[in-house]
Design an enzyme around this catalytic site. Structure first.
Site, PDB file in Angstrom:
ATOM      1  N   LYS A   1      43.355  43.716  28.445  1.00 16.38           N
ATOM      2  CA  LYS A   1      41.913  43.443  28.300  1.00 16.38           C
ATOM      3  C   LYS A   1      41.163  44.324  29.303  1.00 16.38           C
ATOM      4  O   LYS A   1      41.620  44.468  30.438  1.00 16.38           O
ATOM      5  CB  LYS A   1      41.601  41.968  28.550  1.00 16.38           C
TER       6      LYS A   1
ATOM      7  N   GLU B   1      31.521  36.588  27.586  1.00 17.36           N
ATOM      8  CA  GLU B   1      31.374  35.690  28.740  1.00 17.36           C
ATOM      9  C   GLU B   1      29.903  35.525  29.108  1.00 17.36           C
ATOM     10  O   GLU B   1      29.172  36.512  29.262  1.00 17.36           O
ATOM     11  CB  GLU B   1      32.169  36.247  29.939  1.00 17.36           C
TER      12      GLU B   1
ATOM     13  N   ASP C   1      42.197  38.906  35.789  1.00 13.60           N
ATOM     14  CA  ASP C   1      42.059  39.377  37.175  1.00 13.60           C
ATOM     15  C   ASP C   1      41.325  38.316  37.997  1.00 13.60           C
ATOM     16  O   ASP C   1      41.156  38.468  39.211  1.00 13.60           O
ATOM     17  CB  ASP C   1      41.413  40.762  37.259  1.00 13.60           C
ATOM     18  N   SER C   2      40.929  37.216  37.339  1.00 13.27           N
ATOM     19  CA  SER C   2      40.435  36.035  38.071  1.00 13.27           C
ATOM     20  C   SER C   2      41.501  35.565  39.052  1.00 13.27           C
ATOM     21  O   SER C   2      41.214  34.783  39.956  1.00 13.27           O
ATOM     22  CB  SER C   2      40.090  34.908  37.087  1.00 13.27           C
TER      23      SER C   2
ATOM     24  N   GLU D   1      36.989  45.415  30.623  1.00 13.45           N
ATOM     25  CA  GLU D   1      35.573  45.054  30.589  1.00 13.45           C
ATOM     26  C   GLU D   1      34.730  46.265  30.218  1.00 13.45           C
ATOM     27  O   GLU D   1      34.923  47.338  30.799  1.00 13.45           O
ATOM     28  CB  GLU D   1      35.146  44.521  31.969  1.00 13.45           C
TER      29      GLU D   1
ATOM     30  N   ASP E   1      44.865  41.578  32.141  1.00 14.28           N
ATOM     31  CA  ASP E   1      43.614  42.245  32.493  1.00 14.28           C
ATOM     32  C   ASP E   1      43.882  43.585  33.171  1.00 14.28           C
ATOM     33  O   ASP E   1      44.787  43.689  34.002  1.00 14.28           O
ATOM     34  CB  ASP E   1      42.830  41.373  33.487  1.00 14.28           C
TER      35      ASP E   1
END
Ligand code: KIV
Length: 275
Positions: free
Chosen positions: A113, A182, A44-45, A115, A83
């Site tokens: 993925k 991270e 999602d960057s 978080e 993401d």
């Protein structure tokens, strides 16, 4: 060789390092795949490096599906992980399964993925139960930027380090196939890596992880807004691109481009009839 959740687990067991890079489109995915990178993350960057937002929070499911589809078409051997964007899974276990399913069904991702740690164990379990492999993301989780008060290294106090270790064990227990760590101190990431059976993929987490991930614009020096400490620039592609764009502009303006070899021919008698 096709990378799968089985081969990445084997890599951990055999002590072989895993490589992961981000990609957001077909051409880049193809280049990365041809370079034999194991895993491609449609991060999602993309909100920051592709869409120009100041953080990842505005990225939507539609954005992720659109870019994942393009990447999946370009990746033959790399395992494609998409993401789950902000609020696509935090709201309920039901939302988490539906949205993870959309990333696979519509985006053609091979894993998703998300978080978070222990607090999302139930979500990870339910997504896994639907036969969707989950990669967890711990440490600096950019979707929690406002809760953290900025982009900061995580897990530095004893309490925070213990919580990170517990979270890593909880996501493994819930069925995660790998964990991204991270901005975590290197010694803590090494300890987590030793205590988990599934692979850890580090970004700003030192060499003790089972693999590494970077955002491709960072490692190719294509994104000048800021450079995190953990980034190594493996190529000055941003500079090369700017120089090429300038050269193109100069040649168009001077009439040097396009030359004869870039043009198509027509018989003179056809043209003469048009005058
Ligand atoms: O969105 C992303 O690119 C990521 C990586 C930085 C791990 O989550």
């Amino acid at each position: 060789m096709k990378n799968t959740v089985v081969t990445i687990q084997q890599a951990k067991e055999q002590g072989e390092k895993l490589t992961m890079l981000t990609a957001y489109d077909y051409s880049m995915a193809k280049l990365i795949d041809e370079a034999e990178i194991n895993l491609i993350l449609v991060g999602d960057s993309l909100g920051m490096v592709m869409l120009g937002y100041e953080d990842t929070l505005s990225v939507t499911m539609e954005d992720m599906i659109h870019h994942t589809k393009a990447v999946a078409r370009g990746a033959k051997n790399a395992l494609v992980i998409a993401d789950m964007p902000f609020l696509s899974y935090q709201t309920s276990v039901y939302d988490a399964v539906c949205n993870a399913g959309r990333l696979m069904k519509e985006g053609r991702a091979q894993a998703v993925k998300l978080e978070g740690g222990q607090e999302f164990a139930e979500h990870i379990q339910a997504i896994t139960r639907a036969s969707i492999p989950v990669v967890a993301h711990l440490g600096l989780t950019p979707q929690s930027l406002n809760a953290f008060g900025g982009f900061k290294v995580q897990g530095k106090t004893e309490e925070a380090a213990r919580k990170l270790l517990q979270d890593a064990k909880a996501v493994e227990q819930a069925g995660a196939v790998a964990v991204v760590l991270e901005c975590v101190p290197a010694k803590l990431a090494e300890l987590v890596t030793k205590q988990l059976h599934i692979p850890t993929i580090g970004i700003g987490a030192g060499a003790g992880c089972d693999g590494q991930v970077l955002v491709y614009q960072d490692m190719l020096a294509m994104f000048g807004d800021f450079k995190p400490k953990f980034v190594k620039q493996f190529g000055e592609i941003g500079t090369m691109m700017k120089e090429s764009f300038r050269k193109y502009a100069q040649e168009v303006k001077s009439g040097e481009f396009p030359a004869l070899e870039h043009t198509f021919k027509i018989d003179d008698d056809v043209i003469e009839k048009l005058y």
